[in-house]
Design a protein around this motif. Structure first.
Motif, PDB file in Angstrom:
ATOM      1  N   LYS A 120       0.826  -1.213   0.000  1.00  0.00           N
ATOM      2  CA  LYS A 120       0.000   0.000   0.000  1.00  0.00           C
ATOM      3  C   LYS A 120       0.862   1.264   0.000  1.00  0.00           C
ATOM      4  O   LYS A 120       0.497   2.269  -0.606  1.00  0.00           O
ATOM      5  N   LYS A 121       1.997   1.195   0.677  1.00  0.00           N
ATOM      6  CA  LYS A 121       2.882   2.353   0.744  1.00  0.00           C
ATOM      7  C   LYS A 121       3.402   2.724  -0.646  1.00  0.00           C
ATOM      8  O   LYS A 121       3.506   3.905  -0.991  1.00  0.00           O
ATOM      9  N   LEU A 122       3.728   1.713  -1.447  1.00  0.00           N
ATOM     10  CA  LEU A 122       4.282   1.949  -2.777  1.00  0.00           C
ATOM     11  C   LEU A 122       3.208   2.134  -3.842  1.00  0.00           C
ATOM     12  O   LEU A 122       3.397   2.874  -4.811  1.00  0.00           O
ATOM     13  N   HIS A 123       2.069   1.410  -3.672  1.00  0.00           N
ATOM     14  CA  HIS A 123       1.028   1.401  -4.705  1.00  0.00           C
ATOM     15  C   HIS A 123      -0.335   1.590  -4.041  1.00  0.00           C
ATOM     16  O   HIS A 123      -1.132   0.653  -3.945  1.00  0.00           O
ATOM     17  N   PRO A 124      -0.632   2.793  -3.578  1.00  0.00           N
ATOM     18  CA  PRO A 124      -1.857   3.016  -2.811  1.00  0.00           C
ATOM     19  C   PRO A 124      -3.136   2.696  -3.574  1.00  0.00           C
ATOM     20  O   PRO A 124      -4.152   2.366  -2.963  1.00  0.00           O
ATOM     21  N   ASP A 125      -3.092   2.765  -4.896  1.00  0.00           N
ATOM     22  CA  ASP A 125      -4.282   2.471  -5.691  1.00  0.00           C
ATOM     23  C   ASP A 125      -4.184   1.138  -6.420  1.00  0.00           C
ATOM     24  O   ASP A 125      -5.055   0.808  -7.240  1.00  0.00           O
ATOM     25  N   GLY A 126      -3.146   0.346  -6.122  1.00  0.00           N
ATOM     26  CA  GLY A 126      -2.936  -0.915  -6.828  1.00  0.00           C
ATOM     27  C   GLY A 126      -3.774  -2.045  -6.256  1.00  0.00           C
ATOM     28  O   GLY A 126      -4.197  -2.013  -5.099  1.00  0.00           O
ATOM     29  N   CYS A 127      -4.026  -3.052  -7.077  1.00  0.00           N
ATOM     30  CA  CYS A 127      -4.740  -4.258  -6.666  1.00  0.00           C
ATOM     31  C   CYS A 127      -3.724  -5.343  -6.329  1.00  0.00           C
ATOM     32  O   CYS A 127      -2.832  -5.630  -7.136  1.00  0.00           O
ATOM     33  N   TYR A 128      -3.866  -5.927  -5.160  1.00  0.00           N
ATOM     34  CA  TYR A 128      -2.928  -6.936  -4.671  1.00  0.00           C
ATOM     35  C   TYR A 128      -3.543  -8.321  -4.857  1.00  0.00           C
ATOM     36  O   TYR A 128      -4.697  -8.557  -4.500  1.00  0.00           O
ATOM     37  N   HIS A 129      -2.745  -9.262  -5.413  1.00  0.00           N
ATOM     38  CA  HIS A 129      -3.240 -10.598  -5.721  1.00  0.00           C
ATOM     39  C   HIS A 129      -2.476 -11.665  -4.942  1.00  0.00           C
ATOM     40  O   HIS A 129      -1.285 -11.512  -4.680  1.00  0.00           O
ATOM     41  N   ASN A 130      -3.185 -12.720  -4.577  1.00  0.00           N
ATOM     42  CA  ASN A 130      -2.530 -13.895  -4.019  1.00  0.00           C
ATOM     43  C   ASN A 130      -1.973 -14.699  -5.180  1.00  0.00           C
ATOM     44  O   ASN A 130      -2.709 -15.058  -6.109  1.00  0.00           O
ATOM     45  N   MET A 131      -0.677 -14.998  -5.147  1.00  0.00           N
ATOM     46  CA  MET A 131      -0.010 -15.651  -6.268  1.00  0.00           C
ATOM     47  C   MET A 131       0.123 -17.159  -6.072  1.00  0.00           C
ATOM     48  O   MET A 131       0.942 -17.801  -6.717  1.00  0.00           O
ATOM     49  N   GLY A 132      -0.711 -17.726  -5.202  1.00  0.00           N
ATOM     50  CA  GLY A 132      -0.710 -19.170  -5.032  1.00  0.00           C
ATOM     51  C   GLY A 132      -1.368 -19.914  -6.169  1.00  0.00           C
ATOM     52  O   GLY A 132      -1.132 -21.121  -6.348  1.00  0.00           O
ATOM     53  N   VAL A 133      -2.210 -19.230  -6.930  1.00  0.00           N
ATOM     54  CA  VAL A 133      -2.776 -19.747  -8.175  1.00  0.00           C
ATOM     55  C   VAL A 133      -2.607 -18.650  -9.210  1.00  0.00           C
ATOM     56  O   VAL A 133      -3.173 -17.564  -9.061  1.00  0.00           O
ATOM     57  N   VAL A 134      -1.829 -18.910 -10.249  1.00  0.00           N
ATOM     58  CA  VAL A 134      -1.556 -17.892 -11.272  1.00  0.00           C
ATOM     59  C   VAL A 134      -1.569 -18.527 -12.653  1.00  0.00           C
ATOM     60  O   VAL A 134      -0.878 -19.528 -12.887  1.00  0.00           O
ATOM     61  N   TYR A 135      -2.338 -17.952 -13.546  1.00  0.00           N
ATOM     62  CA  TYR A 135      -2.269 -18.323 -14.965  1.00  0.00           C
ATOM     63  C   TYR A 135      -1.207 -17.450 -15.612  1.00  0.00           C
ATOM     64  O   TYR A 135      -1.225 -16.216 -15.472  1.00  0.00           O
ATOM     65  N   VAL A 136      -0.278 -18.084 -16.330  1.00  0.00           N
ATOM     66  CA  VAL A 136       0.861 -17.367 -16.907  1.00  0.00           C
ATOM     67  C   VAL A 136       0.981 -17.676 -18.390  1.00  0.00           C
ATOM     68  O   VAL A 136       1.070 -18.846 -18.786  1.00  0.00           O
TER      69      VAL A 136
END
Length: 277
Positions: free
Chosen positions: A147-163
């Motif tokens: 939040k400090k670096l990206h106050p408007d960013g969306c944070y995702h859990n990367m335990g399941v990721v399509y790449v």
């Protein structure tokens, strides 16, 4: 590879390899398209025992040294450098697949993942992940470091990721994430939280598409009283947190050991029969 082959890639730490077969079973028992399992390993002498054909690859000596050099221990001392950062190397090592779904061993699949795979392929998703949610389905607040670096960013859990591997490699996301890990070490751990997940969120969160919450219902390793409707509706249950289901104090053990949609029940449902108790 075409959309009718779903590729699942895992990079477990050595102490968690024994739990691969259960998540393999839960995928195989529910999926309705062809699939392939791939495992990324820290050493050549480690063998994965499985009833399924598996593609295994081992990290190079140079890359394992890189993991060790970048390593900054966070709160938990049981996460070695390979397990902490291996996820970032996967698109390079498995580039023969145009895309893959990364998963972790502390998960159980309860519903067919073919719709997720086909949706990502058909919609040309480049990177896809789930935003972590709480016991009632509302979004969890991101870590303060994010939040400090990206106050408007969306944070995702990367335990399941399509790449999409080409997209990842062509955009040099690996080095962007590695740069974040260097900043983490330089800042004595103030830059990010949760190892590869923190690096990916800091470096490339703006490129990640939201996947439906049911494809990564998190927090089963620390959150009490997750709503029953959320658990029952999940396609993937994820024991993020320290209280893994195989630990004596593990949470939601009934879902891990008895209640995933696999085995005989899955076979009966595939053939359209009604299960009668």
């Amino acid at each position: 590879m075409g959309s009718n082959l779903a590729v699942f890639v895992f990079s477990p730490g050595e102490n968690h390899i024994r739990y691969l077969e259960r998540v393999f079973d839960s995928i195989a028992d529910t999926i309705r398209i062809d699939f392939k399992f791939c495992v990324f390993l820290p050493r050549t002498d480690i063998k994965v025992k499985s009833k399924y054909p598996i593609c295994t690859k081992t990290i190079s000596p140079e890359d394992i040294i890189l993991c060790q050099d970048l390593y900054y221990q966070e709160g938990r001392a049981d996460i070695p450098s390979f397990a902490a950062y291996a996820q970032l190397f996967l698109p390079k090592y498995f580039s023969e697949y145009s895309s893959f779904l990364f998963m972790e061993v502390d998960q159980i699949v309860r519903k067919d993942l073919a719709p997720l795979w086909q949706q990502c392929v058909n919609d040309d998703v480049k990177l896809g992940a789930v935003r972590s949610q709480g016991v009632d389905g509302s979004y969890l607040a991101p870590p303060d470091s994010f939040k400090k670096l990206h106050p408007d960013g969306c944070y995702h859990n990367m335990g399941v990721v399509y790449v999409n591997t080409n997209y990842w490699n062509q955009n040099d996301f690996f080095n962007k994430c590695i740069y974040e890990l260097k900043l983490q070490k330089d800042s004595s751990g103030e830059r990010l939280d949760f190892y590869a997940q923190g690096a990916m969120n800091n470096a490339i969160h703006q490129y990640v598409s939201d996947l439906d919450h049911k494809y990564n219902v998190t927090g089963l390793g620390y959150q009490e009283n997750i709503q029953k409707e959320i658990l029952e509706g999940a396609a993937i249950l994820h024991w993020s947190g320290s209280r893994k289901p195989w630990h004596p104090d593990g949470m939601y053990k009934n879902f891990y050991y008895n209640n995933y949609r696999g085995g005989l029940l899955s076979i009966i449902e595939k053939f359209g029969f009604m299960f009668v108790k």
